[in-house]
Design a protein around this motif. Structure first.
Motif, PDB file in Angstrom:
ATOM      1  N   ILE A 168       0.830  -1.208   0.000  1.00 19.31           N
ATOM      2  CA  ILE A 168       0.000   0.000   0.000  1.00 19.31           C
ATOM      3  C   ILE A 168       0.865   1.259   0.000  1.00 19.31           C
ATOM      4  CG2 ILE A 168      -1.705   1.319   1.322  1.00 19.31           C
ATOM      5  CD1 ILE A 168      -2.886  -1.391   2.182  1.00 19.31           C
ATOM      6  N   TRP A 169       1.848   1.330   0.897  1.00 20.23           N
ATOM      7  CA  TRP A 169       2.628   2.568   1.006  1.00 20.23           C
ATOM      8  C   TRP A 169       3.944   2.526   0.229  1.00 20.23           C
ATOM      9  CZ3 TRP A 169      -0.083   6.461   2.303  1.00 20.23           C
ATOM     10  CH2 TRP A 169      -1.192   6.268   3.138  1.00 20.23           C
ATOM     11  N   GLY A 170       4.677   1.426   0.336  1.00 22.63           N
ATOM     12  CA  GLY A 170       5.938   1.319  -0.400  1.00 22.63           C
ATOM     13  C   GLY A 170       7.063   2.107   0.234  1.00 22.63           C
ATOM     14  N   LYS A 171       8.202   2.114  -0.460  1.00 25.87           N
ATOM     15  CA  LYS A 171       9.406   2.763   0.074  1.00 25.87           C
ATOM     16  C   LYS A 171       9.306   4.281  -0.018  1.00 25.87           C
ATOM     17  CE  LYS A 171      12.808  -0.819  -0.992  1.00 25.87           C
ATOM     18  NZ  LYS A 171      12.205  -1.672  -2.037  1.00 25.87           N
ATOM     19  N   TRP A 172       9.930   4.967   0.946  1.00 23.52           N
ATOM     20  CA  TRP A 172       9.877   6.434   0.932  1.00 23.52           C
ATOM     21  C   TRP A 172      10.583   7.013  -0.285  1.00 23.52           C
ATOM     22  CZ3 TRP A 172      14.199   9.421   0.901  1.00 23.52           C
ATOM     23  CH2 TRP A 172      15.399   8.809   1.306  1.00 23.52           C
ATOM     24  N   GLU A 173      11.612   6.285  -0.813  1.00 23.92           N
ATOM     25  CA  GLU A 173      12.332   6.801  -1.986  1.00 23.92           C
ATOM     26  C   GLU A 173      11.367   7.006  -3.159  1.00 23.92           C
ATOM     27  OE1 GLU A 173      13.297   4.177  -0.223  1.00 23.92           O
ATOM     28  OE2 GLU A 173      15.497   4.037  -0.097  1.00 23.92           O
ATOM     29  N   LEU A 174      10.414   6.069  -3.265  1.00 26.67           N
ATOM     30  CA  LEU A 174       9.459   6.140  -4.366  1.00 26.67           C
ATOM     31  C   LEU A 174       8.558   7.364  -4.226  1.00 26.67           C
ATOM     32  CD1 LEU A 174       8.472   4.742  -6.890  1.00 26.67           C
ATOM     33  CD2 LEU A 174       7.033   3.295  -5.475  1.00 26.67           C
ATOM     34  N   TRP A 175       8.206   7.700  -2.973  1.00 27.58           N
ATOM     35  CA  TRP A 175       7.408   8.917  -2.735  1.00 27.58           C
ATOM     36  C   TRP A 175       8.208  10.152  -3.097  1.00 27.58           C
ATOM     37  CZ3 TRP A 175       2.332   9.076  -1.836  1.00 27.58           C
ATOM     38  CH2 TRP A 175       1.700   7.886  -1.427  1.00 27.58           C
ATOM     39  N   GLY A 176       9.509  10.106  -2.789  1.00 30.88           N
ATOM     40  CA  GLY A 176      10.371  11.233  -3.155  1.00 30.88           C
ATOM     41  C   GLY A 176      10.423  11.404  -4.655  1.00 30.88           C
ATOM     42  N   LEU A 177      10.535  10.278  -5.366  1.00 30.80           N
ATOM     43  CA  LEU A 177      10.576  10.309  -6.826  1.00 30.80           C
ATOM     44  C   LEU A 177       9.258  10.852  -7.384  1.00 30.80           C
ATOM     45  CD1 LEU A 177      12.175   9.528  -9.376  1.00 30.80           C
ATOM     46  CD2 LEU A 177      11.145   7.267  -9.233  1.00 30.80           C
ATOM     47  N   LEU A 178       8.140  10.405  -6.785  1.00 32.73           N
ATOM     48  CA  LEU A 178       6.834  10.903  -7.223  1.00 32.73           C
ATOM     49  C   LEU A 178       6.747  12.414  -7.023  1.00 32.73           C
ATOM     50  CD1 LEU A 178       3.885  10.611  -8.147  1.00 32.73           C
ATOM     51  CD2 LEU A 178       3.278  10.098  -5.776  1.00 32.73           C
ATOM     52  N   GLY A 179       7.269  12.889  -5.877  1.00 35.16           N
ATOM     53  CA  GLY A 179       7.274  14.328  -5.612  1.00 35.16           C
ATOM     54  C   GLY A 179       8.046  15.079  -6.680  1.00 35.16           C
ATOM     55  N   LEU A 180       9.219  14.559  -7.043  1.00 38.37           N
ATOM     56  CA  LEU A 180      10.044  15.218  -8.063  1.00 38.37           C
ATOM     57  C   LEU A 180       9.324  15.247  -9.414  1.00 38.37           C
ATOM     58  CD1 LEU A 180      13.619  13.790  -7.340  1.00 38.37           C
ATOM     59  CD2 LEU A 180      12.848  16.157  -7.071  1.00 38.37           C
TER      60      LEU A 180
END
Lengths: 241, 119
Positions: free
Chosen positions: B6-18
């Motif tokens: 559901i949430w996944g790794k924080w790096e992926l959220w950072g990438l999505l933000g970028l």
């Protein structure tokens, strides 16, 4: 116009936008975003990221570039540049849509939000129908249309992600293809001569320019096709209705 | 689904933000430039042409030279589907719904037949 009457008109315009969304765009957004959700799961992207990306990127080619490049382990910079370039169309799109709202002072303050809510779908419909509306009805119409599309898009991404394992390949790929065909025929129905010329020249140049430069081909294609169409149309003069 | 899915790794959220920011930059730049554009003026028309030119280029590139999932389908399927759509478009007085349904229907049937090993 009396304030009460204006308010009533705005609400009707908003509802008109919602109704317009349900006539066709919402179904296409739903199908394409289910395809994207399914693709996102196959690419190893988490549920939360897939669903949130629909709201924050809100442009299918960029979203697809994002999850597919993530799946093959591309470097961060390459992913950011590729998705951003795939979504560069939003620059001329917001320049050509937002001025339609300017006469409406209350709406104009929200233009940066409108720019974030805009998709090819809602842009094309607003460009087509808003100029014929009273100025104070345009932004509510756009808001109704785009909020409906975005809510349905986010929900469908989640649904597509959840159902991913159950979709055979031919369903997922057809849902993605549906989006492309929707835009193809939406644009084939454009009647303004300069826009139609830009579409034809752009369609011919797009793949050629991509072969020359995958990163910069698209912006160059837009500038050359658009400018050529603009001047050819002026040269041809007032032959169009 | 467990919480990792559901949430996944924080790096992926950072990438999505970028990626989201890099997309919003285009939209916001457009909103800034739009202040200077008069509706129906020559610049407004020119920018509409640029948008249509870029969109048509993108769509025709995706049909002819796709990357990712569409690239796994043969070019001839995509072209036959497109041709079917335009035939219906011409026959049905430029009505987009039947055109789109025919194109996607033909494409889906071809893709399914290949999936089942018939083609």
């Amino acid at each position: 116009m009396e304030p009460a009457e204006a308010f009533d008109g705005r609400r009707r315009a908003f509802r008109g936008g919602v109704a317009a969304a349900f006539r066709m765009p919402v179904w296409v957004v739903s199908a394409s975003m289910m395809g994207f959700g399914s693709l996102a799961r196959d690419s190893g992207v988490s549920f939360g990221v897939a669903v949130v990306s629909t709201a924050t990127i809100w442009g299918l080619p960029g979203q697809i570039a994002f999850v597919e490049m993530f799946a093959v382990g591309a470097p961060v910079l390459a992913i950011v540049v590729a998705s951003s370039m795939a979504n560069m169309r939003f620059l001329p799109m917001s320049i050509s849509m937002l001025p339609l709202f300017r006469a409406d002072k209350a709406a104009w303050r929200w233009r940066y939000l409108f720019a974030a809510m805009m998709s090819v779908n809602t842009w094309a419909m607003t460009l087509r129908f808003a100029p014929g509306m009273p100025e104070q009805h345009r932004a509510p119409y756009f808001t109704g249309l785009s909020t409906t599309c975005m809510i349905v898009g986010v929900l469908s991404t989640g649904l597509g992600y959840y159902l991913a394992g159950t979709f055979p390949f031919y369903i997922t790929v057809s849902l993605i293809f549906l989006n492309i065909m929707y835009f193809t025929f939406l644009f084939a129905s454009v009647r303004q001569r300069n826009c139609l010329l830009a579409l034809m020249i752009g369609a011919a140049l797009g793949p050629l320019f991509h072969l020359i430069s995958p990163e910069w081909g698209l912006p160059f294609c837009g500038v050359i096709a658009g400018t050529a169409a603009f001047f050819i149309d002026q040269r041809l003069g007032d032959g169009h209705g | 689904m467990d919480s990792g899915v559901i949430w996944g790794k924080w790096e992926l959220w950072g990438l999505l933000g970028l990626v989201s920011f890099a997309t919003y930059v285009w939209r916001a730049t457009g909103a800034t430039i739009a202040v200077r554009i008069v509706p129906d003026g020559a610049m407004f028309q020119w920018f509409s042409c640029l948008a249509y030119g870029m969109l048509a280029g993108l769509i025709s590139r995706i049909i002819l030279l796709p990357v990712g999932i569409l690239a796994e389908t043969p070019l001839v399927d995509r072209l036959v589907a497109l041709a079917a759509g335009f035939l219906v478009f011409a026959a049905f007085k430029r009505n987009m719904l039947p055109s789109m349904i025919s194109a996607v229907g033909v494409f889906g049937v071809l893709a399914a037949l290949r999936d089942f090993g018939v083609l």
